[in-house]
Design a protein around this motif. Structure first.
Motif, short mmCIF file in Angstrom:
data_model
loop_
_atom_site.label_atom_id
_atom_site.label_comp_id
_atom_site.label_asym_id
_atom_site.label_seq_id
_atom_site.Cartn_x
_atom_site.Cartn_y
_atom_site.Cartn_z
N VAL A 53 0.83 -1.19 0.00
CA VAL A 53 0.00 0.00 0.00
C VAL A 53 0.87 1.24 0.00
O VAL A 53 0.61 2.22 -0.70
CB VAL A 53 -0.94 0.00 1.22
N PHE A 54 1.91 1.16 0.76
CA PHE A 54 2.85 2.27 0.82
C PHE A 54 3.35 2.63 -0.58
O PHE A 54 3.33 3.78 -1.01
CB PHE A 54 3.99 1.84 1.74
N PHE A 55 3.74 1.60 -1.29
CA PHE A 55 4.25 1.84 -2.64
C PHE A 55 3.14 2.33 -3.56
O PHE A 55 3.34 3.20 -4.40
CB PHE A 55 4.87 0.57 -3.22
N ILE A 56 1.96 1.75 -3.36
CA ILE A 56 0.86 2.14 -4.24
C ILE A 56 0.56 3.61 -4.08
O ILE A 56 0.36 4.35 -5.05
CB ILE A 56 -0.40 1.28 -3.94
N ILE A 57 0.57 4.05 -2.83
CA ILE A 57 0.26 5.46 -2.61
C ILE A 57 1.31 6.33 -3.28
O ILE A 57 1.00 7.32 -3.96
CB ILE A 57 0.19 5.75 -1.09
N THR A 58 2.55 5.93 -3.13
CA THR A 58 3.63 6.72 -3.74
C THR A 58 3.47 6.77 -5.25
O THR A 58 3.53 7.83 -5.89
CB THR A 58 4.99 6.09 -3.40
N VAL A 59 3.29 5.60 -5.81
CA VAL A 59 3.15 5.52 -7.26
C VAL A 59 1.95 6.32 -7.71
O VAL A 59 2.00 7.07 -8.70
CB VAL A 59 3.02 4.05 -7.70
N ALA A 60 0.87 6.19 -6.95
CA ALA A 60 -0.34 6.91 -7.33
C ALA A 60 -0.08 8.40 -7.32
O ALA A 60 -0.54 9.12 -8.21
CB ALA A 60 -1.48 6.55 -6.37
N ALA A 61 0.68 8.85 -6.36
CA ALA A 61 0.97 10.28 -6.31
C ALA A 61 1.71 10.71 -7.57
O ALA A 61 1.35 11.71 -8.21
CB ALA A 61 1.81 10.57 -5.08
N ALA A 62 2.70 9.90 -7.93
CA ALA A 62 3.46 10.24 -9.13
C ALA A 62 2.55 10.23 -10.35
O ALA A 62 2.58 11.12 -11.20
CB ALA A 62 4.61 9.26 -9.31
N GLU A 63 1.74 9.22 -10.38
CA GLU A 63 0.84 9.06 -11.52
C GLU A 63 -0.11 10.24 -11.62
O GLU A 63 -0.35 10.79 -12.69
CB GLU A 63 0.06 7.76 -11.35
#
Lengths: 662, 101, 524, 486, 170
Positions: free
Chosen positions: B63-73
């Motif tokens: 989830v941590f990574f998903i949030i980060t990636v989502a932010a970038a996205e």
């Protein structure tokens, strides 16, 4: 396994190959030297004639075979084989002898034609092919040369191909012959399938053996099986051997029908007169059309197998052709066409003779006919040449004064054709009539006699109209005798026309067909009267018919300036003039069968297969593609929906349908 | 009935479906993008729930990574939308049809 | 490079060479193409001369074998394997001669010569390679290699308004056929259990353990129809007249003459011997489909107004004889079929070459527009007459020998079909062939063709060559049949291995008669 | 922990950073050199990959999340080569960017890094992250021509649909994690092997399917293909090329790992689904391409069809199929990049992407014409080019399975139909090159030396793979060794 | 019903309600509204995270998502000066099919979730606080690499955003 070749074999080979060499040489090596081409061609056939004479004189009656292995695959063994026996030697003489005269004559007749070279090339090719038929020792080789004869006659008939009529006539001749050949090759295949050989000698011994053994048709019962397949589909039933042997005989006879222009394949011969006149003399009088009769004699043992009814059929076809052609000849006005129908009619005689179990007389008549019919054609050519290519007899007249040498020889030829004693034609025709009587075939005998009368009638008409009376046209009145190169062959041919009847040709041939009653060669003078001793009825009725025919003609045509026959016989004359509408009938028949089939096939090809099926598939695919492409609307929403739908589809497929039950 | 994994997953699945519905039905690119964020969040919820009930922190890391990636996205995506809006003066998906068929 | 591989690698190398020549040196490009095809023709003739009928192991001579792809984990083993026996020998020689003739007639090409000759050489190499290969993969590979240039050549240098459609039609049709055949070949590879594409190995494996019936009845129709499409088996024939009508001369010559034989060769080499039981169910149907070719396409040819369409249809019709011969499964028939394959190669090349020459000179091929041309162009005219006569089975030309053998050989198996085939051969064929001669060469001269010039001496070379080949084999068929026969016999032994033919054969009768003779001589 | 394994990726990332930094010091007119520098760098990395690793043993790093085996190495080299050629193309193409040439190179390199990580992913987390790196980079690359509304539109479409697929992917990963309790492929495989109950879990299957959705999107497989034509058409040509080769291959390698490493015992259940997807993808791509006139869009459809052929290899799910996939991809790399390079040049010259822009190309530039023809012929699957042998291997694998289950014969039939239809449109392109009418502009098209080199590499690759497949096939077989396949 | 369960139902209800309002707000079609409800959804979810003992993530959810990401959204909305979405013609077919497929997906997911496949610890004790996650992240190799890759990803995003939104062109 190449057997040693006897000197006679070499001679035969030389005779055969000389004209071919001449043709090849003309085709490749002489460019514009027409004269040299003619000389080459004449030289080749002259040498052939000399060699033939030598063979005739110095080899015995024993058949000599020379075989070169030509094709050997599995059960099919075909040799390039030459057979020298009395039959082929006689034919060699006829072909080279008459051919030589015609070659010489052509030099004069064709001089100045722009395709002189091509003419002699084709002529030599034809000679080669014809000699091939004569010398062939097996059915396959015979068929090969049979076809070659067909094609070289195609070239010769269509020699003046710029003329539509000539081009059409050539095509017609070839195609009609092809119909006959179709039967011929099937007959050959059937024979081969039955006996495992195509060689005459081997076939003959097999048939003889079959005859001697209790099993009368040893080979033929085997044919029943594949034939049954044709007739019965899945049902395997046995066809009676008699049906089979008859069928084989008839199929082989079909070949002869085409080449010898027997009804119903007779239509090409009159049209073939579009070729140069010497060609008509060579091909359509002396040699090519005789090939059919020769072939029937060659394979007589196959036609004569016990149980076969082929010969009866052949006899009737021959008789009918003789009658039909004679009737049609009554009302022709073209000098060459009259001769053409007369040829048809005489060929009918010969075929009838074969059908009457009398191949000997058939060959006899063939020989004499070759001489006098060639003479007549060449004479007609001389007349045409003199009249500046006028061929209508009603535009001639009075030629006997202007062309004395032609007139004399032509008259002899006519006498021989009519069967006036002591001309050659009398003897051979008499032999045929006698054969009819001997086989108690009275209807055919009557028919023969009647046709003899008709023959005299139309030939007398020709002579009276063309040569006697007064000139009826400008050309005819200015006519003068043809050059010596054309008239001397006439004179030479007149000799056998007069003498061939009694020199013992019938006896010579008779040796080949021992089953019949061979006449004996008892010296020239005895032979001269033999017909009267042998069968006085035949001779008597024959002569009577001649007299009757001549009287009728005289009544109608002496000094006539128009044809009064139509007034007498009415509609028959019109029918005869229009050849009983056979051409029209065939044209109609072909157009409703073959042409319609072609039309249908073409239509199906164009619209059903190429159109509906192929283009349809193509169109449907493209349509499908275009339809499917509509999904790519460009709208993101649609895309998202489709994506989601795809996901649902995949999940549903896998989770609902492919649940891991196993 | 005790609240268990099923319940969290149900919420997650429903949220996921809601997001998907938004993506399919809304026409404003920005709203669509928000709906996509909903879907990611639904996945996050599922992951956290699994992590909790499977006693495994990996899910939370994810989830941590998903949030980060989502932010970038989101950053890139929004920049893109802005750029497009400048060109087209619209954020409507119907207007995005120069590429089709 | 051995003799056999040189025959087809030479053109391929020459293709590379042509690629390296600047496009302005048109003469050099043409010279290279001519030289390469000439050399490969000479080599092929040498091969023919060196080939003797002495039996060898496996039946193949000039064998050349290398590993190519061998990945044991995938059970994939594709080797480079070349060799000739009586069957493909004739095809290779014929192909090489036709290729040279095709290169000769290519003078008509006036644009993009470099590309053209490259493709021509690739096509040549592909064709010859396909026939030389004893490995099914390369067999197929080289065929495809030859096929693509065909398509492109038709498209780029083709004629007529239908060119586009024709190109696509022929492309898709032939590719369909090739892919179906490929399916069959791969299935064969797998189901034979031998895991090899090597024909010799496959034959051995099948001899030791015949394919199961289910496999046979799956694979054989795939091969039959796959190859059948490539050979324009009725009703999959409509690509052929259209395609040949649009194709540039050399392409039509090479394709109709040589490449088309690929399917027949494949059927004979693979389909019949390896799947006798699968074949037996289909051969009867095949025999009737032949009639579609011989009779139906013959009838269609009768209706054509364009010479190339006529020739195209007639070429389709001729394929029927080969199918019939193969379907008969008799030594005579199959040998005859092989002879027809070779003979028709020369013939098709000749006819298309001549029609191409005619089109080059007149700009049209509509027969109505011609008339009396024999006077203006005696050489081309005479050659055309000869070609047409050869086409309707005139003795003296090789076609006659083959077709007659087919008819003789197939009588016992299919009497009705044989009868109709004979009708097609002797009459229908003659009708349209003579009609063409009549319309083009005979008849009154027309003023618009008064200035027509006959072929120059160089232009005559290919036609003389092809005619000579036709005549030579027609006069001396043993040149070919003696070489073909043992190979065909080997194939037929396999084809007839399972179902012993109880029907009596012509030879049996002769034997019976001989025996009866013996008995007759003995004293009672 | 063996961090040195990521040296190749690291090098690529560093190269990207260097390009970005160097941009400051490079005047605008010399930015091209940066592109060539990047090309050189990638070439060095590619060469180095041959010295550094041989791929014979399976190496793990980062807690087994990262794997370096034959397959990973094969794909890394594949991606490097693809990027190399794309970078050459991009350098030639960079005139068309109003700005950001060097950023384009750098982003391409970052995407490359993402692909290389994907090739080594042995863990769903790494799978997700590397895939996102690729995707996000491509959002930018696709919409790089921001002057052109098509490019932006393509970007937005790719963005929305890409994010959507990411959403499904993430949810799928969540479900897999939930059912198996691990994200590591090896551990998942072990659990599946040891726990029969796990294999029957619908939850796991649903997760796998959702991951498949995400990967199917990358590969442009039906029914997740819908984005491909639009995005292919709108993107700058080098991006399209990289998208169609790199991004697709990333999907392929991840799907391979998923099926071959993570869930080998479950993969068999997916057989029918994959068959259906393969058939649908082939047909969709082929059929839709028939009336297509835009070159890039045409290649978009063609790329869908190619995904279908690749799926054939997945459907058979064995060593033969997988190695065939690799082989096909290798051929596809050279072929498609050759095609796009030519198209890039032609489109730049003609200013139009319509197929008619190719008119007269045979005269204008024989090299381009020949290359494009070869590419089309290879795509159509005709010898002696790479496409043939690749398709041959795939089809052979399919037919071999037919013995087991006859449905594979039907699958083959569909493939044949697809090949036939594709012949039609590929030959349309060839037709346009050689014999279309009405081409007016006949000026020669200049082709720069690097482009020539790139084209030469592509042609050589196509021919090499077509004529001498032995070595390459051996490599492919070696590469799939680490997968647990039948 | 235990207190946490009540909380669960509360937060779940709120999450779904706000989520639904993001997607379809009967009162406003303004994107701003959607954005605001998304913030609320995220906050409600943070509550669920807390219930699941994922404290760190709950904080991150609010900080990053509600804080940073949503602010970004709002900025953009403001920047673009988006008016209320005009009421365009409603595509009924699209809505029905769209709803259909979403309902299908929902059905399938529910079926899967309630299919009895779930394994869960009876008394889960995992606590996702900062320390635990930090240890997990920086001690276990498997997270290290994604972490680094994400950093590249962020760099890419930065570069991309600059490129895409730069007004003037070099």
């Amino acid at each position: 396994m190449e057997p040693a070749i006897s000197p006679a074999g070499y001679a035969a080979l030389t005779i055969l190959l000389l004209p071919l060499a001449a043709a090849a040489f003309i085709a490749f090596c002489t460019q514009r030297e027409g004269e040299r081409s003619a000389n080459l061609s004449i030289g080749a056939i002259a040498l052939g004639f000399v060699l033939s004479l030598g063979l005739f004189a110095f080899t015995g009656d024993q058949a000599v075979e020379t075989n070169f292995n030509w094709l050997a695959v599995g059960d099919l063994h075909v040799s390039f084989g030459l057979l020298l026996d009395p039959l082929s030697k006689l034919m060699l003489l006829v072909v080279t002898g008459v051919g030589l005269m015609i070659h010489i004559y052509s030099r004069g007749y064709m001089s100045g034609d722009r395709s002189f070279r091509r003419y002699f090339g084709s002529l030599s090719l034809f000679t080669f092919s014809m000699l091939g038929i004569v010398l062939a020792n097996n059915l396959f080789m015979m068929f090969v040369f049979w076809e070659l004869v067909g094609v070289s006659s195609y070239l010769l008939i269509g020699f003046w191909f710029e003329k539509n009529s000539a081009a059409d006539a050539a095509k017609k001749a070839f195609l009609t012959n092809r119909v006959g050949d179709f039967g011929f090759i099937l007959g050959i295949i059937l024979t081969w399938a039955a006996f495992g050989s195509v060689n005459f000698a081997e076939l003959n011994s097999a048939v003889e053996l079959g005859g001697r053994l209790a099993d009368k048709s040893a080979g033929f019962s085997l044919l029943a099986e594949p034939l049954g397949k044709i007739a019965g589909g899945t049902q395997w039933w046995t066809v009676h051997p008699n049906v089979l042997v008859t069928l084989v005989g008839l199929l082989l006879f079909m070949g002869a029908m085409g080449k010898s222009a027997q009804f119903p394949l007779h239509v090409w011969l009159p049209d073939a007169m579009e070729g140069p006149t010497p060609v008509s003399a060579l091909i359509h009088a002396a040699t090519m059309v005789a090939a059919g009769v020769f072939m029937l004699c060659r394979i007589f043992f196959l036609l004569n197998i016990p149980g076969s009814h082929a010969l009866e059929f052949i006899a009737w076809i021959g008789g009918f052709t003789a009658l039909l052609a004679a009737v049609m000849a009554l009302q022709q006005n073209d000098i060459k066409r009259i001769l053409a129908y007369s040829t048809l009619s005489q060929l009918g005689y010969m075929v009838m003779a074969v059908g009457l179990h009398a191949p000997g007389p058939a060959m006899f008549h063939l020989t004499t006919h070759a001489a006098f019919k060639a003479l007549l054609f060449l004479g007609a050519g001389s007349v045409i040449y003199a009249c500046h290519h006028e061929q209508n007899i009603w535009k001639m007249g009075g030629l006997r004064v202007a062309m004395p040498r032609t007139w004399w020889t032509f008259r002899w030829g006519t006498l021989a054709l009519c069967g006036v004693w002591p001309f050659a034609g009398f003897f051979s025709k008499d032999a045929i009539l006698a054969a009819a009587l001997e086989h108690n075939n009275i209807p055919l005998f009557v028919l023969g006699v009647f046709v003899a009368g008709l023959t005299t009638f139309y030939m007398s008409r020709l002579v009276l109209v063309a040569f006697c009376g007064n000139a009826r046209s400008e050309e005819a009145s200015h006519a003068h005798e043809s050059p010596g190169v054309m008239t001397w062959p006439l004179v030479v041919l007149a000799v056998p026309t007069l003498l061939a009847g009694a020199v013992g040709i019938d006896a010579y041939i008779g040796k080949l067909f021992p089953g019949e009653h061979p006449p004996h060669n008892e010296g020239f003078l005895n032979n001269l009267f033999a017909p009267f001793n042998h069968n006085v009825f035949a001779a008597g009725f024959g002569l009577l018919a001649v007299v009757a025919g001549y009287q009728l003609a005289r009544a109608l045509y002496v000094n006539a300036d128009r044809d009064r026959l139509p007034e007498k016989i009415g509609v028959l004359a019109k029918l005869a003039r229009d050849r009983f509408y056979f051409d029209e009938l065939y044209e109609w028949f072909i157009s409703v069968t073959q042409e319609t089939l072609a039309r249908v096939a073409d239509w199906v090809d164009r619209w059903i297969i190429a159109g509906f099926l192929v283009r349809g598939t193509h169109g449907a695919t493209e349509l499908f593609g275009r339809a499917l492409r509509l999904v790519q609307t460009g709208s993101l929403q649609t895309y998202a929906f489709l994506f989601a739908a795809g996901v649902v589809l995949v999940l549903a497929w896998q989770l609902l349908l492919q649940s891991p039950a196993h | 009935m005790n609240v268990g994994l099923e319940h969290y997953l149900t919420v997650s699945a429903m949220l996921f479906c809601l997001g998907l519905l938004g993506v399919i039905l809304r026409r404003n690119v920005l709203v669509i993008y928000m709906s996509l964020e909903l879907m990611l969040n639904a996945a996050n919820l599922a992951l956290v729930a699994f992590s909790r009930f499977n006693e495994n922190l990996t899910g939370q890391m994810m989830v941590f990574f998903i949030i980060t990636v989502a932010a970038a996205e989101v950053a890139v995506g929004l920049a893109l939308i802005v750029a497009l809006y400048r060109k087209r003066q619209s954020a409507h998906v119907e207007d995005l049809t120069s590429l089709k068929l | 490079m051995s003799l056999l591989s040189a025959i087809f690698l030479l053109p391929l190398l020459a293709a590379l060479l042509v690629l390296c020549i600047p496009r302005n040196y048109k003469f050099v490009i043409r010279l290279v193409a001519l030289g390469a095809t000439l050399a490969s023709m000479v080599l092929a003739l040498t091969l023919f001369a060196k080939f003797n009928a002495a039996p060898v192991e496996n039946g193949f001579k000039f064998v050349e074998k290398h590993a190519w792809v061998s990945v044991s984990t995938l059970k994939l083993d594709i080797g480079w394997h070349l060799g000739v026996d009586g069957i493909n020998l004739g095809l290779i020689v014929m192909g090489a001669i036709v290729a040279f003739a095709a290169a000769c007639v290519s003078r008509e090409i006036k644009r993009l010569e470099k590309e053209y000759y490259t493709l021509l050489l690739v096509m040549t190499g592909g064709i010859l390679g396909a026939f030389a290969s004893l490995n099914l993969f390369f067999f197929y590979f080289f065929h495809e290699l030859a096929l693509v240039p065909t398509f492109i050549m038709i498209g780029v240098w083709g004629h007529g308004e239908n060119r586009n459609y024709a190109t696509f039609k022929i492309t898709i049709y032939l590719s369909l056929g090739a892919l179906i055949a490929l399916a069959g070949l791969i299935a064969l590879y797998i189901q034979s259990g031998a895991n090899t594409f090597d024909i010799v190995e496959l034959t051995k494996a099948v001899k030791a353990r015949p394919l199961p019936l289910a496999a046979q009845s799956l694979i054989f129709p795939l091969l039959l129809f796959g190859f059948g499409i490539l050979v324009s088996l009725w009703p999959f024939h409509t690509w052929a007249p259209l395609g040949y009508g649009a194709a540039p001369t050399a392409t039509a010559m090479l394709h109709a003459g040589v490449l088309k034989k690929f399917g027949l060769y494949g059927l004979l080499r693979v389909g019949i011997p390896l799947m006798p039981d699968g074949a037996s169910a289909w051969l009867e149907i095949l025999a009737f489909l032949c009639l579609g070719n011989i009779v139906y396409c013959g009838l269609v040819a009768m209706r054509q107004k364009d010479l190339n369409l006529l020739i195209g249809n007639s070429s389709v019709a001729h394929m029927g004889f080969i199918f019939l011969g193969i379907a008969s499964l008799s030594l005579v028939g199959v040998t005859g079929a092989v002879v027809v394959m070779v003979a028709h190669g020369f013939l098709a090349a000749l006819t298309f070459g001549l029609s191409g020459a005619l089109r080059e000179k007149t700009g049209t091929l509509e027969m109505e527009k011609f008339g009396g041309l024999l006077r203006q162009i005696p050489f081309l005219g005479a050659a055309l007459v000869m070609a047409m006569l050869a086409g309707c089975g005139l003795p003296g030309f090789a076609n006659f020998v083959g077709e007659a053998m087919v008819l003789f050989g197939s009588w016992r198996a299919f009497p009705l079909v044989t009868t109709l085939a004979a009708w097609g051969a002797l009459i229908i064929g003659a009708v349209y062939m003579l009609r063409a001669v009549r319309n083009i060469l005979h008849g009154p001269e027309k003023s618009e063709w008064a200035a027509l010039k006959d072929a120059s001496a160089w232009a005559k070379v290919p036609f003389v060559l092809l005619l000579a080949a036709l005549l030579l084999l027609g006069v001396w068929p043993r040149l070919l049949t003696d070489k073909i026969q043992p190979s065909v016999a080997a194939i037929l032994t396999m084809a007839n291995a399972k179902t012993a033919d109880k029907a009596p054969r012509p030879g049996d009768v002769k034997k019976a008669v001989d025996e009866a003779k013996q008995r007759a001589v003995q004293p009672r | 922990m063996n961090a040195s394994l990521i040296v190749l990726e690291l090098a690529v990332v560093v190269l990207g950073l260097v390009v970005l930094v160097q941009d400051w010091f490079t005047p605008a007119k010399d930015r091209r050199t940066l592109g060539y520098g990047a090309v050189l760098g990638v070439a060095v990395v590619l060469l180095y990959s041959f010295f550094a690793f041989d791929g014979t043993e399976t190496l793990y790093a980062f807690g087994n999340a990262y794997v370096l085996d034959g397959l990973a190495l094969w794909f890394k080299r594949f991606f490097l080569l693809a990027a190399l050629l794309v970078l050459i193309m991009a350098t030639e193409f960079s005139d068309s960017f109003e700005s950001g040439q060097s950023e384009f190179f750098a982003l391409t390199l970052f995407a490359l890094a993402g692909m290389m990580f994907a090739a080594s992913a042995n863990d769903f987390m790494l799978l997700f992250v590397s895939l996102e790196l690729i995707t996000v980079t491509f959002y930018v690359l696709v919409s790089f021509l921001r002057r052109r509304v098509e490019s932006l539109e393509a970007g937005v479409k790719y963005l929305i649909l890409g994010a959507l697929s990411s959403g499904f992917l993430v949810y799928g990963i969540a479900l897999i994690f939930g059912s198996a309790g691990t994200m590591n492929f090896n551990e998942l495989a072990d659990k599946l092997a040891n726990n029969a109950g796990l294999a029957h879990k619908q939850l796991l299957m649903a997760g796998v399917l959702l991951v498949l959705v995400g990967l199917g999107f990358k590969m442009a497989a039906v029914p997740f293909q819908i984005w491909a034509p639009d995005v292919y058409q709108g993107s700058p040509t080098p991006t399209t090329a990289f998208l169609s080769v790199g991004s697709k291959a990333a999907g392929v390698v991840l799907l391979m790992r998923l099926l071959g490493t993570a869930i080998p015992d479950l993969a068999f259940n997916l057989e029918k689904l994959l068959m259906a997807m393969a058939a649908g993808t082939i047909l969709y791509g082929s059929l839709c391409a028939i009336p297509q006139r835009n070159l890039k869009r045409l290649l978009g459809y063609s790329s869908i069809a190619s995904a279908g052929y690749l799926l054939l290899g997945f459907a058979v799910m064995n060593r033969a199929g997988s190695s065939a996939i690799l082989y096909y991809l290798a051929g596809y790399l050279f072929t498609v990049l050759a095609a796009f390079t030519v198209i890039a040049v032609v489109v730049k010259e003609a200013g139009a992407e319509d197929i008619s822009a190719l008119g007269g190309l045979a005269q204008r530039s024989p090299l381009l014409a020949t290359t494009l023809t070869l590419a089309m012929v290879s795509l159509a699957g005709i010898p002696p080019l790479a496409g043939f042998f690749g398709k041959f291997l795939l089809l052979k694998a399919v037919i071999a399975e037919g013995v087991r289950w006859h449905a594979y014969y039907w699958l083959f039939a569909v493939a044949v139909v697809g090949v036939l239809i594709s012949l039609y449109y590929y030959f349309n392109v060839v037709k346009a090159i050689y014999w279309s009418k009405g081409a007016t502009d006949m000026t020669p098209i200049p082709v720069s030396v690097p482009t020539r080199l790139a084209l030469a590499v592509c042609i050589a690759g196509m021919l090499w793979l077509g004529i001498n497949p032995d070595g390459a096939l051996e490599l492919a077989v070696e590469a799939v060794k680490s997968l647990k396949l039948a | 019903m235990a207190f946490p369960d009540i909380l669960f139902y509360l937060f779940a209800f709120l999450t779904l309600l706000f989520g639904a309002l993001v997607v379809a707000n009967p009162f406003s079609r303004n994107p701003v509204t959607s954005a605001m409800f998304l913030v609320l959804t995220i906050c409600a979810m943070a509550g669920l995270f807390v219930l699941l003992n994922a404290f760190f993530l709950a904080a991150v959810q609010i900080l990053v998502y509600a804080g940073a990401v949503m602010v970004l959204f709002l900025f953009v909305i403001m920047l673009l000066d988006l008016k209320e979405e005009q009421r365009r013609k409603i595509n009924l077919f699209g809505i029905v099919t769209g709803m259909g497929s979403v309902l299908g997906l929902g059905f399938l997911l529910m079926r899967t979730i309630w299919g009895g496949d779930l394994e869960q610890a009876a008394n889960p004790s995992v606590i996702g606080d900062t320390k635990a996650l930090g240890l997990e992240l920086f001690t276990k190799g498997q997270f290290l690499l994604p972490f680094e890759i994400v950093s590249v990803l962020l760099l890419v995003a930065m570069v991309g955003v600059i490129l895409l939104s730069k007004k003037e062109l070099k």
